[in-house]
Design an enzyme around this catalytic site. Structure first.
Site, PDB file in Angstrom:
ATOM      1  N   GLY A 291      10.016  -2.494   6.562  1.00 50.86           N
ATOM      2  CA  GLY A 291      10.281  -1.171   7.109  1.00 50.86           C
ATOM      3  C   GLY A 291      10.202  -0.058   6.090  1.00 50.86           C
ATOM      4  O   GLY A 291      10.678   1.045   6.330  1.00 50.86           O
TER       5      GLY A 291
ATOM      6  N   PRO B 130       9.546  -4.577   0.549  1.00 46.84           N
ATOM      7  CA  PRO B 130      10.644  -4.219   1.462  1.00 46.84           C
ATOM      8  C   PRO B 130      10.148  -4.038   2.898  1.00 46.84           C
ATOM      9  O   PRO B 130       9.130  -3.387   3.137  1.00 46.84           O
ATOM     10  CB  PRO B 130      11.162  -2.894   0.893  1.00 46.84           C
ATOM     11  CG  PRO B 130      10.706  -2.861  -0.524  1.00 46.84           C
ATOM     12  CD  PRO B 130       9.416  -3.612  -0.563  1.00 46.84           C
TER      13      PRO B 130
ATOM     14  N   ASP C 277      -2.951  -0.968  10.615  1.00 47.01           N
ATOM     15  CA  ASP C 277      -3.007  -0.994   9.153  1.00 47.01           C
ATOM     16  C   ASP C 277      -3.658  -2.255   8.602  1.00 47.01           C
ATOM     17  O   ASP C 277      -3.934  -2.328   7.404  1.00 47.01           O
ATOM     18  CB  ASP C 277      -1.591  -0.892   8.563  1.00 47.01           C
ATOM     19  CG  ASP C 277      -1.035   0.513   8.601  1.00 47.01           C
ATOM     20  OD1 ASP C 277      -1.760   1.432   9.026  1.00 47.01           O
ATOM     21  OD2 ASP C 277       0.139   0.689   8.219  1.00 47.01           O
TER      22      ASP C 277
ATOM     23  N   GLY D 154       3.527  -1.503   4.110  1.00 44.85           N
ATOM     24  CA  GLY D 154       2.515  -2.333   4.767  1.00 44.85           C
ATOM     25  C   GLY D 154       2.656  -3.820   4.574  1.00 44.85           C
ATOM     26  O   GLY D 154       1.668  -4.549   4.737  1.00 44.85           O
ATOM     27  N   GLY D 155       3.849  -4.313   4.260  1.00 49.23           N
ATOM     28  CA  GLY D 155       4.012  -5.728   3.948  1.00 49.23           C
ATOM     29  C   GLY D 155       3.553  -6.667   5.049  1.00 49.23           C
ATOM     30  O   GLY D 155       2.788  -7.604   4.803  1.00 49.23           O
ATOM     31  N   GLY D 156       3.998  -6.430   6.279  1.00 50.86           N
ATOM     32  CA  GLY D 156       3.617  -7.310   7.378  1.00 50.86           C
ATOM     33  C   GLY D 156       2.130  -7.278   7.658  1.00 50.86           C
ATOM     34  O   GLY D 156       1.496  -8.319   7.899  1.00 50.86           O
ATOM     35  N   SER D 157       1.537  -6.085   7.610  1.00 53.75           N
ATOM     36  CA  SER D 157       0.096  -5.950   7.828  1.00 53.75           C
ATOM     37  C   SER D 157      -0.695  -6.638   6.722  1.00 53.75           C
ATOM     38  O   SER D 157      -1.707  -7.299   6.967  1.00 53.75           O
ATOM     39  CB  SER D 157      -0.289  -4.463   7.892  1.00 53.75           C
ATOM     40  OG  SER D 157       0.301  -3.834   9.009  1.00 53.75           O
ATOM     41  N   SER D 158      -0.226  -6.498   5.489  1.00 53.25           N
ATOM     42  CA  SER D 158      -0.902  -7.125   4.362  1.00 53.25           C
ATOM     43  C   SER D 158      -0.810  -8.641   4.448  1.00 53.25           C
ATOM     44  O   SER D 158      -1.780  -9.361   4.168  1.00 53.25           O
ATOM     45  CB  SER D 158      -0.301  -6.623   3.049  1.00 53.25           C
ATOM     46  OG  SER D 158      -1.046  -7.053   1.933  1.00 53.25           O
TER      47      SER D 158
ATOM     48  N   GLY E 218       7.323   1.226   4.845  1.00 56.75           N
ATOM     49  CA  GLY E 218       6.070   1.975   4.872  1.00 56.75           C
ATOM     50  C   GLY E 218       5.073   1.506   3.833  1.00 56.75           C
ATOM     51  O   GLY E 218       4.078   2.186   3.564  1.00 56.75           O
TER      52      GLY E 218
ATOM     53  N   LYS F 125       0.858  -1.196   0.000  1.00 54.55           N
ATOM     54  CA  LYS F 125       0.000   0.000   0.000  1.00 54.55           C
ATOM     55  C   LYS F 125       0.886   1.234   0.000  1.00 54.55           C
ATOM     56  O   LYS F 125       2.075   1.190   0.314  1.00 54.55           O
ATOM     57  CB  LYS F 125      -0.926   0.015   1.220  1.00 54.55           C
ATOM     58  CG  LYS F 125      -0.220   0.030   2.585  1.00 54.55           C
ATOM     59  CD  LYS F 125       0.219   1.389   3.089  1.00 54.55           C
ATOM     60  CE  LYS F 125       0.830   1.314   4.479  1.00 54.55           C
ATOM     61  NZ  LYS F 125       1.527   2.580   4.869  1.00 54.55           N
TER      62      LYS F 125
END
Length: 284
Positions: free
Chosen positions: A97, A95, A137, A101-105, A99, A12
């Site tokens: 850290g 990537p 997020d 949203g990889g972990g949240s996604s 911004g 995102k």
């Protein structure tokens, strides 16, 4: 992992980010617009006859108990009274850290996919409530629609906004969100704007000054990309983007900026590819 059977977890961007206040519990209130990108992590779920939640891939060195995908699976397992388990295979492409949203996604895709594969039968609203307990997020990725967000990011209103071509730049810096929000120089009482104001071109990222000071490489990337047009940090991460009216000029900018930083062209979208994957699963 076959991408035809895998589930997408899209990146995102925050089209702007205003920090509008700070609550008594220490959390910051904000305004932002979330949109999705074609860049995705990919997750594959192997359903197990035992209740174990296992993970292959993902970020090196990340403990199982700290992985949002594992926490999401366990939360859904408990809420649904599920006796089965799962092996999650994660192909990480967003990537960390940055911004984006990889972990949240990843967590949201885990909730949506396992709700279908385990046949839990939870509604989107129930999944969103579970998602919020994992991170502010996460709910927007469960909903899968571009959204105007307020509160701590959990108050979401679906929006249809323009879908420009973007050059996204990754300076290779992982920014710690906590360090940004704890910085004494962070703007904490930014101006409120309206959706109409955003569509008219208002909006900035109130975290940019802090990230610039903490991470010189991000500052250099912002300046370099800024030579091509207005450039914004996304969220509280290290990645940034500039918007373009056409793909040709975006590609030209990406080639030049890419000589120094990792840069790529993509288009912002208002609908997450996760929704299409879910529809395909329902028709199997």
């Amino acid at each position: 992992m076959s991408l035809s059977s895998a589930w997408p977890a899209p990146a995102k961007i925050n089209r702007f980010l205003h920090i509008t206040g700070r609550r008594a519990d220490g959390y910051h209130t904000l305004q932002t617009v979330f949109q999705f990108l074609a860049l995705c992590d990919w997750l594959d779920f192997e359903i197990l006859d035992v209740p174990d939640v296992l993970r292959d891939g993902g970020l090196p060195g990340l403990a199982l108990d700290d992985d949002l995908t594992v926490r999401a699976a366990r939360a859904l397992q408990q809420a649904g009274g599920i006796s089965q388990g799962v092996r999650i295979r994660l192909d990480k492409r967003i990537p960390a850290g940055g911004g984006l949203g990889g972990g949240s996604s990843d967590a949201a895709t885990t909730l949506v996919a396992l709700n279908a594969l385990w046949r839990c039968g939870l509604t989107e609203r129930e999944l969103a409530a579970m998602a919020l307990r994992l991170g502010a997020d996460v709910p927007v990725f469960v909903g899968g629609q571009a959204a105007w967000a307020e509160g701590v990011g959990e108050s979401l209103t679906p929006v249809e906004v323009d879908c420009p071509w973007l050059v996204v730049v990754d300076p290779g810096v992982s920014v710690d969100t906590r360090s940004v929000f704890c910085d004494p120089k962070l703007t904490r009482h930014g101006a409120h704007i309206t959706i109409r104001g955003f569509k008219a071109g208002e909006g900035r990222n109130d975290c940019e000054a802090v990230v610039r000071r903490q991470h010189p490489a991000v500052a250099r990337a912002l300046d370099r990309m800024g030579e091509w047009g207005p450039t914004l940090l996304t969220g509280t991460g290290g990645c940034l983007f500039a918007r373009f009216d056409d793909r040709e000029r975006a590609s030209m900018a990406a080639r030049e900026v890419g000589k120094t930083f990792h840069a790529w062209v993509c288009q912002a979208v208002n609908r997450s590819p996760l929704l299409d994957r879910l529809e395909a699963e329902r028709h199997l």
